[in-house]
Design an enzyme around this catalytic site. Structure first.
Site, PDB file in Angstrom:
ATOM      1  N   GLU A  55     -44.729 -91.326  20.165  1.00 13.51           N
ATOM      2  CA  GLU A  55     -45.340 -90.364  21.096  1.00 13.51           C
ATOM      3  C   GLU A  55     -46.841 -90.581  21.128  1.00 13.51           C
ATOM      4  O   GLU A  55     -47.461 -90.860  20.097  1.00 13.51           O
ATOM      5  CB  GLU A  55     -45.105 -88.904  20.666  1.00 13.51           C
TER       6      GLU A  55
ATOM      7  N   GLU B  93     -40.957 -85.726  13.782  1.00 13.59           N
ATOM      8  CA  GLU B  93     -42.066 -84.968  13.185  1.00 13.59           C
ATOM      9  C   GLU B  93     -41.612 -83.918  12.179  1.00 13.59           C
ATOM     10  O   GLU B  93     -41.736 -82.710  12.418  1.00 13.59           O
ATOM     11  CB  GLU B  93     -42.907 -84.283  14.277  1.00 13.59           C
TER      12      GLU B  93
END
Ligand code: PNW
Length: 484
Positions: A390, A201
């Site tokens: 995720e 991320e």
């Protein structure tokens, strides 16, 4: 549903959770337990859980680990909601064998974890620390012995403080330092780890750490410097892909684990669906889009104007080094849009204030995001493979008087999101695996320990692990490779 049935099933679940994930529920009989038609995921679909080093390991001063920017940031007053830090976290550094046993009991075939850069290179570069590497050797061997395939993230936000002191992601040298560290890891663990993620991320740590200042290192940079940080981070990704390939064994796979901002259309007409896809490409311009296309979009550069990042043509080539797979973290819809005559082709629809969210206010409930996000990635960039790196939710769950944790909101969340993922795979979107965030309750960054994402409860006083109802739910999905 009758009350007595609820009670009976409740008791079954309690026994199940306390008994360490033994699945007895299907033996109970009754109309709720009749076998139903199964909705299958593709054969060989990889099911796993995900964690990251600073959020679970603890042992921050052990075996020569150097400080990271999160150790420093947690010491700044008011930055972490409960004033906590990752000094102990889940003590996974010492309890990793127990945690691997939990994965085995879950039946998960894969595990996504991150390697702490400051354990391997306490100063960020230079002399490696063999004791740091030894921990990941032990962990990987334990996983393989349990039949769990390790997927390793190289950078999950724990930048060595020594590198931050020399400019952190504002410095181009940090991108090269990450690549050097990545090559070292691939050389040392690549014989047993077959899949590597470069940076986790980029979008989140850049926006929140260098823009909003609520994540480490807590900076609020002006636009031009922020764009340069974005550029250095995607450059680090490209350099790391090359380094992993150069130092790892042939056949090893490498890609990103990026937080996709996925636009959904307000009404799914063909025109709106196309507009949403365009919006997703634009909303991820300095992240996924440049990594997969090797160019900044015209709209991104035009909006940045004089604040645009400084880059060379070669940078763009490096940034877009072909990946073996695209990993996306998917939690919430990034925007709702519809087609318009504006030059961009879309307009954004505001959310009503009553739009539902999970315990975390940013975690808007949008199960169809797990259908549209991989479908859009497949259409826009045609990757060979996609992983959901995720997905999961926070919950205000607590053990009840019987000791069990009935996280019904998380079970609801997972059932609805996974149903949408199944829609994607059944339409041929090449999603190869899913990593549930997270195996354990853990240190949730600026929320400290106040926000729990685990399917296994952690009592932070005793370090006792208790699988929640959602663990039993997930175990059944994994065992059946299907949703009931
Ligand atoms: C991701 N937001 O972080 C991270 O990869 C994990 O380390 C983290 O624990 C997990 O999701 C749950 O939060 C995010 O504010 C943190 O939009 C914040 C946001 C998104 C993702």
């Amino acid at each position: 549903m009758t009350f007595s049935l609820y009670t009976r099933r409740g008791l079954t679940v309690a026994a199940l959770a306390l008994g360490g994930l033994t699945l007895a529920a299907s033996k109970q009989g009754g109309e709720m337990d009749q076998p139903r038609a199964k909705s299958d995921f593709p054969k060989g679909f990889r099911w796993g859980t995900a964690t990251s080093a600073y959020q679970i390991e603890g042992a921050v001063q052990e075996d020569g680990r150097g400080p990271s920017i999160w150790d420093t940031f947690c010491r700044l007053p008011g930055k972490i909601r409960d004033g906590s830090n990752g000094d102990v976290a889940d003590d996974h550094y010492h309890l990793y064998k127990e945690d691997v046993a939990l994965m085995k009991a879950l039946g998960a075939s894969t595990y996504r974890f991150s390697i702490a850069w400051p354990r391997l290179f306490p100063e960020g570069r230079g002399m490696p620390n063999p004791k740091g590497l030894a921990f990941y050797d032990r962990l990987v061997d334990e996983l393989l012995q349990a039949g769990v395939e390790p997927f390793a993230t190289l950078y999950h936000w724990d930048l060595p403080q020594a590198l931050q002191d020399r400019g952190g992601w504002e410095s181009r040298d940090t991108a090269q330092a990450l690549a050097d560290y990545a090559g070292y890891v691939a050389a040392k663990l690549g014989d047993r780890v077959g899949h590597f993620f470069t940076l986790n991320e980029i979008k989140t740590f850049v926006e929140l750490g260098y823009g909003a200042g609520v994540f480490a290192p807590g900076l609020t940079l002006p636009k031009g410097r922020l764009n340069q940080v974005r550029h250095h981070a995607v450059l680090a990704h490209g350099l790391a892909v090359q380094a992993v390939r150069a130092h790892g064994r042939p056949g090893l796979k490498v890609g990103m684990a990026e937080d996709i901002t996925a636009a959904l259309s307000d009404l799914d007409t063909l025109k709106n669906i196309r507009a949403a896809e365009l919006a997703t490409r634009e909303l991820n311009a300095p992240y996924l889009t440049v990594m997969l296309e090797g160019r900044y979009t015209d709209a991104y550069l035009a909006a940045a104007g004089a604040d645009a990042p400084r880059f060379t043509a070669n940078d763009l080539k490096v940034i877009s080094t072909p990946v073996d797979f695209v990993g996306i973290n998917v939690y919430a819809p990034g925007a709702y849009v519809r087609a318009s005559d504006a030059p961009s082709g879309f307009t954004t629809i505001p959310l009503p204030v009553s739009y539902p969210h999970m315990q975390s206010s940013w975690l808007k409930f949008g199960p169809s995001t797990l259908y549209w996000a991989p479908r859009q990635v497949a259409n826009l960039w045609k990757p060979k493979e996609i992983y959901i790196t995720e997905n999961g939710t926070s919950s205000a769950d607590r053990p009840g008087p019987d000791g069990a944790v009935y996280d019904l909101d998380r079970v609801m969340f997972l059932r609805e999101y996974l149903g949408n993922l199944r829609r994607a795979t059944s339409e041929g979107v090449p999603v190869r695996g899913y990593f549930l965030w997270s195996l354990l309750d853990n240190f949730e960054w600026n929320e400290g320990y106040s926000s729990r994402f685990g399917i296994v409860n952690v009592d932070y006083k005793t370090q006792k692990r208790t699988p929640k109802l959602s663990a039993a739910f997930y175990r059944k999905v994994v065992a059946d490779n299907a949703l009931a």
